[in-house]
Design an enzyme around this catalytic site. Structure first.
Site, PDB file in Angstrom:
ATOM      1  N   LYS A  89      -8.396   3.916   2.251  1.00  0.00           N
ATOM      2  CA  LYS A  89      -7.625   5.155   2.128  1.00  0.00           C
ATOM      3  C   LYS A  89      -7.796   5.899   0.812  1.00  0.00           C
ATOM      4  O   LYS A  89      -8.012   7.119   0.797  1.00  0.00           O
ATOM      5  CB  LYS A  89      -6.138   4.858   2.331  1.00  0.00           C
ATOM      6  CG  LYS A  89      -5.846   4.459   3.752  1.00  0.00           C
ATOM      7  CD  LYS A  89      -4.471   3.848   3.897  1.00  0.00           C
ATOM      8  CE  LYS A  89      -4.408   3.014   5.146  1.00  0.00           C
ATOM      9  NZ  LYS A  89      -5.328   1.835   5.124  1.00  0.00           N
ATOM     10  N   SER A 126       0.816  -1.218   0.000  1.00  0.00           N
ATOM     11  CA  SER A 126       0.000   0.000   0.000  1.00  0.00           C
ATOM     12  C   SER A 126       0.849   1.267   0.000  1.00  0.00           C
ATOM     13  O   SER A 126       0.327   2.375   0.046  1.00  0.00           O
ATOM     14  CB  SER A 126      -0.935   0.006   1.213  1.00  0.00           C
ATOM     15  OG  SER A 126      -0.200  -0.223   2.413  1.00  0.00           O
ATOM     16  N   SER A 134     -13.569  26.833 -26.332  1.00  0.00           N
ATOM     17  CA  SER A 134     -13.659  25.656 -27.192  1.00  0.00           C
ATOM     18  C   SER A 134     -12.522  25.705 -28.206  1.00  0.00           C
ATOM     19  O   SER A 134     -12.145  26.776 -28.681  1.00  0.00           O
ATOM     20  CB  SER A 134     -15.013  25.656 -27.913  1.00  0.00           C
ATOM     21  OG  SER A 134     -14.922  24.933 -29.125  1.00  0.00           O
ATOM     22  N   THR A 171     -40.076  26.469 -10.043  1.00  0.00           N
ATOM     23  CA  THR A 171     -40.328  25.115  -9.549  1.00  0.00           C
ATOM     24  C   THR A 171     -40.556  24.274 -10.806  1.00  0.00           C
ATOM     25  O   THR A 171     -41.088  24.794 -11.807  1.00  0.00           O
ATOM     26  CB  THR A 171     -41.570  25.031  -8.633  1.00  0.00           C
ATOM     27  OG1 THR A 171     -42.717  25.439  -9.370  1.00  0.00           O
ATOM     28  CG2 THR A 171     -41.428  25.909  -7.392  1.00  0.00           C
ATOM     29  N   HIS A 172     -40.138  23.044 -10.786  1.00  0.00           N
ATOM     30  CA  HIS A 172     -40.206  22.176 -11.976  1.00  0.00           C
ATOM     31  C   HIS A 172     -39.527  22.828 -13.182  1.00  0.00           C
ATOM     32  O   HIS A 172     -39.954  22.616 -14.323  1.00  0.00           O
ATOM     33  CB  HIS A 172     -41.652  21.844 -12.353  1.00  0.00           C
ATOM     34  CG  HIS A 172     -42.496  21.421 -11.191  1.00  0.00           C
ATOM     35  ND1 HIS A 172     -42.565  20.121 -10.745  1.00  0.00           N
ATOM     36  CD2 HIS A 172     -43.294  22.145 -10.365  1.00  0.00           C
ATOM     37  CE1 HIS A 172     -43.390  20.048  -9.701  1.00  0.00           C
ATOM     38  NE2 HIS A 172     -43.838  21.274  -9.447  1.00  0.00           N
ATOM     39  N   ASN A 232     -17.358  28.473 -21.734  1.00  0.00           N
ATOM     40  CA  ASN A 232     -18.007  27.298 -21.142  1.00  0.00           C
ATOM     41  C   ASN A 232     -17.860  27.223 -19.624  1.00  0.00           C
ATOM     42  O   ASN A 232     -16.847  27.642 -19.077  1.00  0.00           O
ATOM     43  CB  ASN A 232     -17.434  26.024 -21.763  1.00  0.00           C
ATOM     44  CG  ASN A 232     -17.826  25.865 -23.222  1.00  0.00           C
ATOM     45  OD1 ASN A 232     -18.863  26.372 -23.649  1.00  0.00           O
ATOM     46  ND2 ASN A 232     -16.991  25.182 -23.978  1.00  0.00           N
ATOM     47  N   TYR A 253      -9.415  -6.853  12.716  1.00  0.00           N
ATOM     48  CA  TYR A 253      -8.820  -6.275  11.510  1.00  0.00           C
ATOM     49  C   TYR A 253      -8.875  -7.269  10.357  1.00  0.00           C
ATOM     50  O   TYR A 253      -8.622  -8.460  10.519  1.00  0.00           O
ATOM     51  CB  TYR A 253      -7.353  -5.879  11.773  1.00  0.00           C
ATOM     52  CG  TYR A 253      -6.703  -5.300  10.536  1.00  0.00           C
ATOM     53  CD1 TYR A 253      -6.818  -3.947  10.239  1.00  0.00           C
ATOM     54  CD2 TYR A 253      -6.028  -6.121   9.634  1.00  0.00           C
ATOM     55  CE1 TYR A 253      -6.262  -3.422   9.082  1.00  0.00           C
ATOM     56  CE2 TYR A 253      -5.468  -5.603   8.477  1.00  0.00           C
ATOM     57  CZ  TYR A 253      -5.593  -4.252   8.205  1.00  0.00           C
ATOM     58  OH  TYR A 253      -5.051  -3.743   7.056  1.00  0.00           O
ATOM     59  N   ASN A 276      -2.173  -2.608  13.231  1.00  0.00           N
ATOM     60  CA  ASN A 276      -3.633  -2.433  13.213  1.00  0.00           C
ATOM     61  C   ASN A 276      -4.074  -1.215  14.013  1.00  0.00           C
ATOM     62  O   ASN A 276      -4.884  -0.409  13.540  1.00  0.00           O
ATOM     63  CB  ASN A 276      -4.317  -3.692  13.730  1.00  0.00           C
ATOM     64  CG  ASN A 276      -4.000  -4.909  12.882  1.00  0.00           C
ATOM     65  OD1 ASN A 276      -3.394  -4.766  11.804  1.00  0.00           O
ATOM     66  ND2 ASN A 276      -4.377  -6.090  13.337  1.00  0.00           N
ATOM     67  N   GLN A 281      -7.558  -1.934   4.280  1.00  0.00           N
ATOM     68  CA  GLN A 281      -6.546  -1.131   3.597  1.00  0.00           C
ATOM     69  C   GLN A 281      -7.173  -0.299   2.478  1.00  0.00           C
ATOM     70  O   GLN A 281      -6.614   0.709   2.064  1.00  0.00           O
ATOM     71  CB  GLN A 281      -5.465  -2.063   3.021  1.00  0.00           C
ATOM     72  CG  GLN A 281      -4.382  -1.381   2.227  1.00  0.00           C
ATOM     73  CD  GLN A 281      -3.170  -2.270   2.056  1.00  0.00           C
ATOM     74  OE1 GLN A 281      -2.437  -2.528   3.008  1.00  0.00           O
ATOM     75  NE2 GLN A 281      -2.958  -2.779   0.861  1.00  0.00           N
ATOM     76  N   GLU A 291     -19.491  22.223 -14.336  1.00  0.00           N
ATOM     77  CA  GLU A 291     -19.827  20.861 -14.768  1.00  0.00           C
ATOM     78  C   GLU A 291     -18.978  19.831 -14.027  1.00  0.00           C
ATOM     79  O   GLU A 291     -19.455  18.743 -13.678  1.00  0.00           O
ATOM     80  CB  GLU A 291     -19.645  20.743 -16.288  1.00  0.00           C
ATOM     81  CG  GLU A 291     -20.706  21.544 -17.035  1.00  0.00           C
ATOM     82  CD  GLU A 291     -20.367  21.811 -18.493  1.00  0.00           C
ATOM     83  OE1 GLU A 291     -21.263  22.220 -19.227  1.00  0.00           O
ATOM     84  OE2 GLU A 291     -19.201  21.626 -18.895  1.00  0.00           O
ATOM     85  N   LYS A 304     -17.323  30.305 -27.920  1.00  0.00           N
ATOM     86  CA  LYS A 304     -17.752  29.624 -26.701  1.00  0.00           C
ATOM     87  C   LYS A 304     -17.064  30.127 -25.436  1.00  0.00           C
ATOM     88  O   LYS A 304     -15.893  30.441 -25.428  1.00  0.00           O
ATOM     89  CB  LYS A 304     -17.480  28.112 -26.808  1.00  0.00           C
ATOM     90  CG  LYS A 304     -18.367  27.367 -27.760  1.00  0.00           C
ATOM     91  CD  LYS A 304     -19.844  27.458 -27.449  1.00  0.00           C
ATOM     92  CE  LYS A 304     -20.275  26.517 -26.350  1.00  0.00           C
ATOM     93  NZ  LYS A 304     -20.044  25.111 -26.652  1.00  0.00           N
TER      94      LYS A 304
HETATM   95  N1  ARG Z   1      -1.440  -1.286   5.188  1.00  0.00           N
HETATM   96  C1  ARG Z   1      -2.331  -1.765   6.174  1.00  0.00           C
HETATM   97  C2  ARG Z   1      -3.654  -1.013   6.154  1.00  0.00           C
HETATM   98  O1  ARG Z   1      -3.686   0.008   5.592  1.00  0.00           O
HETATM   99  C3  ARG Z   1      -1.706  -1.584   7.511  1.00  0.00           C
HETATM  100  C4  ARG Z   1      -2.183  -2.564   8.527  1.00  0.00           C
HETATM  101  C5  ARG Z   1      -1.664  -3.873   8.196  1.00  0.00           C
HETATM  102  N2  ARG Z   1      -2.026  -4.839   9.158  1.00  0.00           N
HETATM  103  C6  ARG Z   1      -2.016  -6.149   8.900  1.00  0.00           C
HETATM  104  N3  ARG Z   1      -2.378  -6.934   9.839  1.00  0.00           N
HETATM  105  N4  ARG Z   1      -1.698  -6.604   7.739  1.00  0.00           N
HETATM  106  O2  ARG Z   1      -4.654  -1.439   6.675  1.00  0.00           O
END
Ligand code: ARG
Length: 465
Positions: free
Chosen positions: A327, A26, A279, A157-158, A287, A319, A112, A324, A292, A285
């Protein structure tokens, strides 16, 4: 690149396969938590020092080493690391600086509780950033509301012309949505502000640490009450995505209105040149790409929210690695908010109104038909009947091409009724709380500005780390 620092090699006879690492690591995204990871680790080392697991000298060396790791990262080092995750990166770098002593930092801790803590620290600052940015937008809207408290335009409205309102009144509708968002952000931040560190892998830590003291040292209100929940709870992440998705859907509605107001068809307003796009093909144009994109991102944010809920809904305690995946949606959504809010604020402040066109559109017969029915009702005609009479007159006027208010009395409508109906009076009459009367809007704008300032002040008085 130096050999990768692993946190769990002992029971394995083979190193992780490339295919595993590509899927499992990660570091490519959780490096965004490095400041939080270092802050959490410093607090942990200090607590280990306070309760005697580390000597004072050891704790000091670890803390200094951790600060150096962060400083080096901030100076641009480490970008080519092949660490598994941010936790192994920080520990590995610490080892390079202080040697085997680095191995004592993880005593009694698990990744964890570590990552759960990092995430809450990150969320706290994300909530604060969102709160500040959305109040800036609310302030820009309140300023325009007070400047344009008496600027008439059609209300819909509408998507059909309904009754006249003022542009200031339109602004204040969004201020209300944003103040509710601000409230939600603060409430969610408060719930998030508990410290999971000291929950260990799942069952708690065997060390005699003081978790409340540890929590306070990181600016948290308290320690989380259950270690099992502490390592697996991601409610705060869901709440961030929910608050963000709802807020973006408010921005999306505002964008939708503004796209219409600035369309060639309505022509009530014009985007400032610096906030519009052109454009490559059509030279004429101008825009509203920015608006948007705000509308589009609101849709994606809803997807991020439902995506995380789906990840979480079936997870057994405690856990699981699925966590993971919490994030990237957070980082993406924060990135969107960081870019969208200042842009929307600049656009609201810089929008050029075409007041003449707005006023002309607001005097359209259709917008005053309710007013005519109200005029009859004021002299005692039951409203249901007045509605019928005004409706008939409107249909006849439309068929003959005459104006609804031309001074020719008709079935049930007197000259005095007709004389009493005009745009200025229609607006002024709506003076009850929440209405569009210019005086009421001006007062509401002043109140909104005060509420916004109070929310900003309350946020400034809170500890931000
Ligand atoms: N990269 C892991 C996460 O974001 C960290 C925790 C990892 N813990 C484990 N028991 N593998 O959750």
């Amino acid at each position: 690149m130096s050999p990768r620092h692993s946190l769990w090699g002992g029971r394995f006879s083979a190193s992780p396969a490339e295919v595993l690492r590509r899927f499992n690591d990660s570091w490519s995204f959780d490096r965004a938590l490095i400041a939080e990871d270092v802050a959490g680790s410093i607090a942990w080392a200090e607590e280990l020092g306070r309760c005697g697991v580390l000597s004072a000298t050891e704790a000091r060396k670890i803390v200094k080493g951790l600060r150096d790791v962060l400083a080096a990262w901030e100076a641009g080092e480490g970008r080519d690391s092949d660490a598994e995750d941010v936790h192994s990166y920080v520990e590995g770098e610490l080892g390079k600086r202080i040697g085997p002593l680095a191995g004592k930092l993880h005593t009694g801790r698990s990744r964890n509780d570590q990552v759960a803590t990092d995430l809450r620290l990150w969320l706290r600052s994300a909530f604060d950033a969102l709160h500040a940015a959305l109040l800036d937008l609310a302030a820009a809207l309140a300023t325009r509301a007070s400047e344009e408290a008496a600027t008439p335009m059609p209300g819909y409205t509408h998507s059909k012309r309904a009754e006249p309102v003022t542009f200031g009144h339109w602004c204040l509708a969004y201020v209300e949505m944003l103040l509710r968002d601000a409230d939600r952000v603060r409430a969610a931040r408060k719930r998030a502000n508990e410290c999971p560190l000291g929950s260990g892998a799942l069952s708690g830590t065997p060390l005699a640490i003081d978790r409340e003291r540890l929590a306070r040292s990181l600016g948290f209100e308290r320690a989380t009450a259950s270690s099992l929940d502490g390592v697996s709870d991601r409610d705060a992440a869901v709440e961030y995505l929910f608050v963000a998705a709802l807020h973006l859907s408010h921005l999306s509605r505002m964008a939708e209105d503004l796209i219409f107001f600035t369309s060639d068809e309505a022509g009530f307003a014009e985007l400032p040149d610096a906030l519009a796009t052109g454009s490559s093909r059509m030279p004429q144009k101008k825009n509203p790409d920015l608006l948007e994109l705000a509308r589009g991102h609101a849709g994606r944010a809803v997807g991020e929210l439902t995506g995380l809920l789906a990840v979480l809904k079936g997870l057994p305690l405690a856990y699981d690695k699925d966590l993971q995946l919490d994030k990237e949606p957070l980082f993406r959504v924060r990135g969107v908010l960081d870019a969208a809010l200042p842009a929307m604020t600049a656009l609201v402040a810089g929008l050029k109104l075409r007041r003449e066109r707005m006023r002309n559109a607001a005097t359209d017969d259709r917008l005053l038909a309710t007013e005519l029915a109200d005029a009859l009702a004021r002299r005692g005609v039951p409203f249901r009947q007045a509605h019928e009479i005004a409706g008939r007159r409107f249909a006849a006027a439309e068929a003959s091409g005459q104006g609804l208010l031309e001074r020719t009395p008709s079935d049930g409508v007197t000259e005095a009724d007709l004389a009493s109906v005009d745009l200025g009076r229609a607006l002024a009459r709506r003076g009850a709380v929440g209405g569009t009367a210019p005086k009421r809007v001006a007062q509401a704008a002043r109140r909104a500005a005060k509420r916004i300032a109070a929310a900003q002040k309350a946020a400034a008085g809170r500890s931000v780390r």
